[in-house]
Design a protein around this motif. Sequence first.
Motif, PDB file in Angstrom:
ATOM      1  N   MET A   1       0.815  -1.193   0.000  1.00 30.02           N
ATOM      2  CA  MET A   1       0.000   0.000   0.000  1.00 30.02           C
ATOM      3  C   MET A   1       0.863   1.263   0.000  1.00 30.02           C
ATOM      4  N   VAL A   2       1.932   1.319   0.798  1.00 28.88           N
ATOM      5  CA  VAL A   2       2.743   2.522   0.892  1.00 28.88           C
ATOM      6  C   VAL A   2       4.186   2.270   0.458  1.00 28.88           C
ATOM      7  N   ARG A   3       4.494   1.133   0.003  1.00 33.01           N
ATOM      8  CA  ARG A   3       5.800   0.666  -0.449  1.00 33.01           C
ATOM      9  C   ARG A   3       6.873   1.747  -0.573  1.00 33.01           C
ATOM     10  N   GLY A   4       7.659   1.937   0.471  1.00 35.47           N
ATOM     11  CA  GLY A   4       8.791   2.844   0.436  1.00 35.47           C
ATOM     12  C   GLY A   4       8.468   4.324   0.506  1.00 35.47           C
ATOM     13  N   ALA A   5       7.216   4.685   0.665  1.00 30.41           N
ATOM     14  CA  ALA A   5       6.827   6.105   0.697  1.00 30.41           C
ATOM     15  C   ALA A   5       7.221   6.740   2.022  1.00 30.41           C
ATOM     16  N   ASP A   6       7.612   8.008   1.958  1.00 34.01           N
ATOM     17  CA  ASP A   6       7.870   8.788   3.168  1.00 34.01           C
ATOM     18  C   ASP A   6       6.626   9.537   3.622  1.00 34.01           C
ATOM     19  N   VAL A   7       5.751   9.850   2.675  1.00 31.82           N
ATOM     20  CA  VAL A   7       4.518  10.576   2.960  1.00 31.82           C
ATOM     21  C   VAL A   7       3.378   9.859   2.261  1.00 31.82           C
ATOM     22  N   VAL A   8       2.278   9.689   2.965  1.00 36.26           N
ATOM     23  CA  VAL A   8       1.079   9.087   2.395  1.00 36.26           C
ATOM     24  C   VAL A   8      -0.061  10.070   2.603  1.00 36.26           C
ATOM     25  N   GLY A   9      -0.744  10.431   1.536  1.00 31.75           N
ATOM     26  CA  GLY A   9      -1.859  11.363   1.627  1.00 31.75           C
ATOM     27  C   GLY A   9      -3.186  10.642   1.571  1.00 31.75           C
ATOM     28  N   LEU A  10      -4.065  11.015   2.467  1.00 29.88           N
ATOM     29  CA  LEU A  10      -5.418  10.481   2.485  1.00 29.88           C
ATOM     30  C   LEU A  10      -6.379  11.643   2.314  1.00 29.88           C
ATOM     31  N   GLY A  11      -7.369  11.454   1.535  1.00 28.77           N
ATOM     32  CA  GLY A  11      -8.375  12.491   1.350  1.00 28.77           C
ATOM     33  C   GLY A  11      -9.751  11.873   1.376  1.00 28.77           C
ATOM     34  N   GLU A  12     -10.732  12.710   1.227  1.00 29.73           N
ATOM     35  CA  GLU A  12     -12.096  12.203   1.174  1.00 29.73           C
ATOM     36  C   GLU A  12     -12.879  13.030   0.171  1.00 29.73           C
ATOM     37  N   ALA A  13     -13.904  12.413  -0.378  1.00 29.12           N
ATOM     38  CA  ALA A  13     -14.728  13.089  -1.376  1.00 29.12           C
ATOM     39  C   ALA A  13     -15.585  14.177  -0.740  1.00 29.12           C
ATOM     40  N   THR A  14     -15.872  14.030   0.540  1.00 29.38           N
ATOM     41  CA  THR A  14     -16.647  15.034   1.260  1.00 29.38           C
ATOM     42  C   THR A  14     -16.083  15.179   2.656  1.00 29.38           C
ATOM     43  N   HIS A  15     -16.267  16.341   3.244  1.00 34.67           N
ATOM     44  CA  HIS A  15     -15.978  16.511   4.663  1.00 34.67           C
ATOM     45  C   HIS A  15     -17.281  16.265   5.401  1.00 34.67           C
ATOM     46  N   GLY A  16     -17.235  15.444   6.402  1.00 33.88           N
ATOM     47  CA  GLY A  16     -18.422  15.231   7.212  1.00 33.88           C
ATOM     48  C   GLY A  16     -19.074  13.877   7.036  1.00 33.88           C
ATOM     49  N   SER A  17     -18.573  13.049   6.139  1.00 40.99           N
ATOM     50  CA  SER A  17     -19.145  11.723   5.946  1.00 40.99           C
ATOM     51  C   SER A  17     -18.539  10.755   6.957  1.00 40.99           C
ATOM     52  N   ARG A  18     -19.379  10.122   7.727  1.00 35.82           N
ATOM     53  CA  ARG A  18     -18.917   9.202   8.765  1.00 35.82           C
ATOM     54  C   ARG A  18     -18.068   8.073   8.200  1.00 35.82           C
ATOM     55  N   ASP A  19     -18.445   7.561   7.040  1.00 29.77           N
ATOM     56  CA  ASP A  19     -17.669   6.465   6.442  1.00 29.77           C
ATOM     57  C   ASP A  19     -16.227   6.881   6.162  1.00 29.77           C
ATOM     58  N   PHE A  20     -16.009   8.106   5.688  1.00 30.13           N
ATOM     59  CA  PHE A  20     -14.648   8.571   5.415  1.00 30.13           C
ATOM     60  C   PHE A  20     -13.850   8.734   6.704  1.00 30.13           C
ATOM     61  N   PHE A  21     -14.476   9.260   7.759  1.00 28.27           N
ATOM     62  CA  PHE A  21     -13.778   9.393   9.036  1.00 28.27           C
ATOM     63  C   PHE A  21     -13.340   8.026   9.552  1.00 28.27           C
ATOM     64  N   ARG A  22     -14.236   7.077   9.510  1.00 29.35           N
ATOM     65  CA  ARG A  22     -13.903   5.735  10.008  1.00 29.35           C
ATOM     66  C   ARG A  22     -12.835   5.067   9.152  1.00 29.35           C
ATOM     67  N   MET A  23     -12.920   5.224   7.844  1.00 27.23           N
ATOM     68  CA  MET A  23     -11.925   4.624   6.965  1.00 27.23           C
ATOM     69  C   MET A  23     -10.553   5.242   7.191  1.00 27.23           C
ATOM     70  N   LYS A  24     -10.509   6.557   7.384  1.00 27.28           N
ATOM     71  CA  LYS A  24      -9.230   7.225   7.626  1.00 27.28           C
ATOM     72  C   LYS A  24      -8.569   6.660   8.884  1.00 27.28           C
ATOM     73  N   HIS A  25      -9.342   6.431   9.915  1.00 28.70           N
ATOM     74  CA  HIS A  25      -8.817   5.841  11.141  1.00 28.70           C
ATOM     75  C   HIS A  25      -8.255   4.444  10.869  1.00 28.70           C
ATOM     76  N   ARG A  26      -9.018   3.628  10.181  1.00 29.41           N
ATOM     77  CA  ARG A  26      -8.560   2.263   9.879  1.00 29.41           C
ATOM     78  C   ARG A  26      -7.321   2.264   8.996  1.00 29.41           C
ATOM     79  N   VAL A  27      -7.297   3.152   8.012  1.00 28.45           N
ATOM     80  CA  VAL A  27      -6.157   3.201   7.095  1.00 28.45           C
ATOM     81  C   VAL A  27      -4.921   3.754   7.805  1.00 28.45           C
ATOM     82  N   LEU A  28      -5.083   4.712   8.704  1.00 31.28           N
ATOM     83  CA  LEU A  28      -3.943   5.280   9.431  1.00 31.28           C
ATOM     84  C   LEU A  28      -3.238   4.228  10.285  1.00 31.28           C
ATOM     85  N   ARG A  29      -3.978   3.316  10.840  1.00 30.89           N
ATOM     86  CA  ARG A  29      -3.380   2.312  11.738  1.00 30.89           C
ATOM     87  C   ARG A  29      -2.302   1.483  11.032  1.00 30.89           C
TER      88      ARG A  29
END
Length: 178
Positions: A1-29
């Motif tokens: 997923m991040v193979r050798g990257a120093d920076v990984v950017g996460l974004g969302e299609a909307t601000h305020g969508s619960r699914d994006f907040f939860r996914m960001k948490h899971r992906v950050l881990r």
Amino acid sequence: MVRGADVVGLGEATHGSRDFFRMKHRVLRYPVEEKGFRSFALELPWRSVVRLNEYVVDGKGDLKAIAHEEFQGSYRIWNNQDYLDLIEWMHACNLRHPHDPVQFVGDDMGYAGPESYERVTDYVARRYPQWSDRYTELYRGRAPTGGLTCGWCSTPGRSIRWPGGWPSTSRTRTRWRR
């Protein structure tokens, strides 16, 4: 997923969508736990992130109170349980790994507040006393005097109005081309 990257950017299609907040948490881990990433940046001004990072790293303050005070105006979208859960997880991670902490970083130019300027000038006075007078002179009159909670809002929770309504995308594009 991040193979050798120093920076990984996460974004969302909307601000305020619960699914994006939860996914960001899971992906950050994954990059934190498996790849050694130690910084999480969010669209927040420096002042807010200093307080959040003090909580994440040292447990200083009450997270709900910090969120209530700092997630105002256009930043109020971050004041939700899913983001509080993410911040709590970061703090818990740091309790398990105190010598390799996860840090919270801000990357937005919103309202900084006069106390941010005071914090910087105090730091310069302590660390570089020979520059303190000159630095203070350069900063004089630049610190905000209060009243605004962010660059877009005049009072917490109230947006300012663009004269004549918000510009349409085509009008904005035309103006940028000139």
